[in-house]
Design a protein around this motif. Structure first.
Motif, PDB file in Angstrom:
ATOM      1  N   PHE A 155       4.019   8.605   2.516  1.00 32.71           N
ATOM      2  CA  PHE A 155       5.136   8.131   1.989  1.00 32.71           C
ATOM      3  C   PHE A 155       6.222   7.858   2.276  1.00 32.71           C
ATOM      4  O   PHE A 155       6.711   6.578   2.346  1.00 32.71           O
ATOM      5  CB  PHE A 155       4.347   7.225   0.171  1.00 32.71           C
ATOM      6  CG  PHE A 155       2.852   7.837   1.044  1.00 32.71           C
ATOM      7  CD1 PHE A 155       2.092   6.124   1.364  1.00 32.71           C
ATOM      8  CD2 PHE A 155       2.047   7.776  -0.031  1.00 32.71           C
ATOM      9  CE1 PHE A 155       0.209   6.536   1.698  1.00 32.71           C
ATOM     10  CE2 PHE A 155       0.528   7.996  -0.525  1.00 32.71           C
ATOM     11  CZ  PHE A 155       0.059   7.067   0.941  1.00 32.71           C
ATOM     12  N   GLY A 156       7.243   8.425   1.238  1.00 34.63           N
ATOM     13  CA  GLY A 156       8.536   8.320   1.619  1.00 34.63           C
ATOM     14  C   GLY A 156       9.356   8.091   2.699  1.00 34.63           C
ATOM     15  O   GLY A 156      10.651   7.699   2.984  1.00 34.63           O
ATOM     16  N   SER A 157       8.773   9.026   3.895  1.00 33.98           N
ATOM     17  CA  SER A 157       9.218   9.031   5.285  1.00 33.98           C
ATOM     18  C   SER A 157       8.876   7.313   5.731  1.00 33.98           C
ATOM     19  O   SER A 157       9.146   6.716   6.686  1.00 33.98           O
ATOM     20  CB  SER A 157       8.259  10.155   5.795  1.00 33.98           C
ATOM     21  OG  SER A 157       8.590  11.135   5.858  1.00 33.98           O
ATOM     22  N   GLU A 158       7.435   7.021   5.383  1.00 27.21           N
ATOM     23  CA  GLU A 158       7.441   4.983   6.234  1.00 27.21           C
ATOM     24  C   GLU A 158       8.079   4.470   5.176  1.00 27.21           C
ATOM     25  O   GLU A 158       9.296   3.572   5.899  1.00 27.21           O
ATOM     26  CB  GLU A 158       5.637   4.929   5.650  1.00 27.21           C
ATOM     27  CG  GLU A 158       4.900   5.463   6.781  1.00 27.21           C
ATOM     28  CD  GLU A 158       3.367   5.109   6.905  1.00 27.21           C
ATOM     29  OE1 GLU A 158       3.758   4.101   7.454  1.00 27.21           O
ATOM     30  OE2 GLU A 158       2.969   4.742   5.436  1.00 27.21           O
ATOM     31  N   ILE A 159       8.678   4.625   3.947  1.00 22.97           N
ATOM     32  CA  ILE A 159       9.199   4.213   3.682  1.00 22.97           C
ATOM     33  C   ILE A 159      10.762   4.554   4.018  1.00 22.97           C
ATOM     34  O   ILE A 159      11.905   2.170   4.059  1.00 22.97           O
ATOM     35  CB  ILE A 159       9.812   4.476   1.724  1.00 22.97           C
ATOM     36  CG1 ILE A 159       8.312   4.278   0.729  1.00 22.97           C
ATOM     37  CG2 ILE A 159      10.692   3.712   1.130  1.00 22.97           C
ATOM     38  CD1 ILE A 159       7.889   3.929  -0.411  1.00 22.97           C
ATOM     39  N   LEU A 160      11.354   4.750   4.503  1.00 21.51           N
ATOM     40  CA  LEU A 160      12.992   5.455   4.272  1.00 21.51           C
ATOM     41  C   LEU A 160      12.833   4.531   6.075  1.00 21.51           C
ATOM     42  O   LEU A 160      13.821   3.748   6.438  1.00 21.51           O
ATOM     43  CB  LEU A 160      12.947   6.594   4.685  1.00 21.51           C
ATOM     44  CG  LEU A 160      13.394   7.270   3.693  1.00 21.51           C
ATOM     45  CD1 LEU A 160      13.757   8.940   4.031  1.00 21.51           C
ATOM     46  CD2 LEU A 160      14.795   6.519   2.905  1.00 21.51           C
ATOM     47  N   GLN A 161      11.751   4.958   6.399  1.00 16.88           N
ATOM     48  CA  GLN A 161      11.684   4.155   8.212  1.00 16.88           C
ATOM     49  C   GLN A 161      11.196   2.953   8.628  1.00 16.88           C
ATOM     50  O   GLN A 161      12.721   2.047   8.656  1.00 16.88           O
ATOM     51  CB  GLN A 161      10.263   4.363   8.992  1.00 16.88           C
ATOM     52  CG  GLN A 161       9.897   4.006  10.109  1.00 16.88           C
ATOM     53  CD  GLN A 161       8.732   4.887  10.763  1.00 16.88           C
ATOM     54  OE1 GLN A 161       7.981   4.437   9.966  1.00 16.88           O
ATOM     55  NE2 GLN A 161       9.006   5.260  12.077  1.00 16.88           N
ATOM     56  N   ALA A 219       1.251  -1.272   0.039  1.00 17.56           N
ATOM     57  CA  ALA A 219      -0.676   0.316  -0.307  1.00 17.56           C
ATOM     58  C   ALA A 219       0.720   1.315   0.090  1.00 17.56           C
ATOM     59  O   ALA A 219       0.747   2.151  -0.924  1.00 17.56           O
ATOM     60  CB  ALA A 219      -1.004  -0.046   0.820  1.00 17.56           C
ATOM     61  N   VAL A 220       1.710   1.394   0.797  1.00 14.44           N
ATOM     62  CA  VAL A 220       3.269   1.895   0.456  1.00 14.44           C
ATOM     63  C   VAL A 220       3.430   2.934  -0.133  1.00 14.44           C
ATOM     64  O   VAL A 220       3.576   3.728  -1.262  1.00 14.44           O
ATOM     65  CB  VAL A 220       4.264   1.941   2.161  1.00 14.44           C
ATOM     66  CG1 VAL A 220       4.895   3.255   2.239  1.00 14.44           C
ATOM     67  CG2 VAL A 220       2.883   1.895   3.420  1.00 14.44           C
TER      68      VAL A 220
END
Length: 275
Positions: free
Chosen positions: A256-262, A196-197
């Motif tokens: 969304f990018g912050s979640e991917i980096l996390q 989803a992300v």
């Protein structure tokens, strides 16, 4: 358009505090009571005890706390609910030309585009007859974006679990009344959350880049398509209607990018610990 967060963790004691320990007096009282009176157990109490220590519930809680999760903000969901019907309408006009244009049999569905075609020449009959390619290419990507956003919403509402806690970006519950559910969070877990992300980030990036390109074409062409308008028409019939598709998708990209980096940082940390 969307803020996300990891699944909430259990509350921990504040710094400087220590977990509460039973006092010696209470411990002595319980011991003496246990020696003098034999405890009685009822079927209901036994059932409650078994339910409280159910291995399946403990396993589920432990699994949920260790899984990576995604929670879209209500701002994202509200934006998609508003923008998707408008994009579908615009895409239909572009891809069904000339039937959707003035004089066409389907023009009654898109009658406001008679005015917009005079504001932005890219939507005019002249542009269609001259085979101006940008408008059709934009409509094609609009269709792909719409499918991707609908897939994202399908994942969120099919696999997401409703949580009573306040959703990030959601309106305050105290003002929502019987619509309090709109303030609650909806969380997706595990691999489907990662899908989803990734889908949300990719689609928001395409939306933002395509809209910026739409504006830059006007800048580098000397405002060929919109330069004939007065300032009132330009602001209220072109800038304001097209403006939101730049900052909101950019905000979605950031979230969304912050979640991917996390997720990548978490995976890297786990890999280092296992070595």
């Amino acid at each position: 358009m969307v803020a996300t967060r990891n699944h909430p963790r259990d509350f921990e004691p504040a710094p400087g505090e220590s977990p509460t320990k039973p006092s010696p007096t209470k411990r002595t009282t319980r011991n003496s009571t246990a020696n003098d009176v034999k405890p009685t157990s009822s079927p209901a109490a036994s059932t409650r005890s078994r339910t409280a220590t159910s291995p399946s519930s403990t396993t589920t809680t432990r699994r949920r706390s260790s899984e990576w999760s995604h929670t879209p903000s209500n701002l994202t969901l509200i934006w998609l609910a508003i923008s998707l019907p408008l994009v579908i309408w615009d895409t239909g006009y572009v891809l069904l030309r000339p039937h959707s244009m003035p004089g066409g049999r389907l023009h009654w569905i898109w009658s406001p585009y008679d005015l917009y075609g005079r504001v932005d020449y890219a939507y005019s009959m002249a542009a269609h007859e001259d085979r101006y390619g940008w408008t059709g290419a934009q409509g094609f990507f609009n269709a792909l974006e719409t499918i991707a956003y609908l897939a994202y919403l399908y994942i969120v509402y099919t696999y997401g679990e409703q949580e009573p806690i306040q959703g990030r970006g959601a309106p305050d519950k105290s003002f929502m009344g019987q619509f309090r559910a709109l303030s609650e969070s909806r969380t997706v877990y595990g691999r489907i959350a990662a899908i989803a992300v990734l889908l949300g980030f990719t689609t928001a990036t395409v939306t933002w880049a395509k809209t910026v390109l739409y504006w830059l074409i006007e800048v580098f062409s000397g405002f060929h398509g919109i330069g004939h308008n007065d300032w009132y028409s330009l602001i209220f019939l072109w800038i304001i209607p097209n403006g939101p598709w730049i900052p909101i998708p950019f905000y979605m990209m950031y979230v969304f990018g912050s979640e991917i980096l996390q997720g990548l940082e978490t995976a890297t940390a786990s890999s280092k610990k296992s070595k």
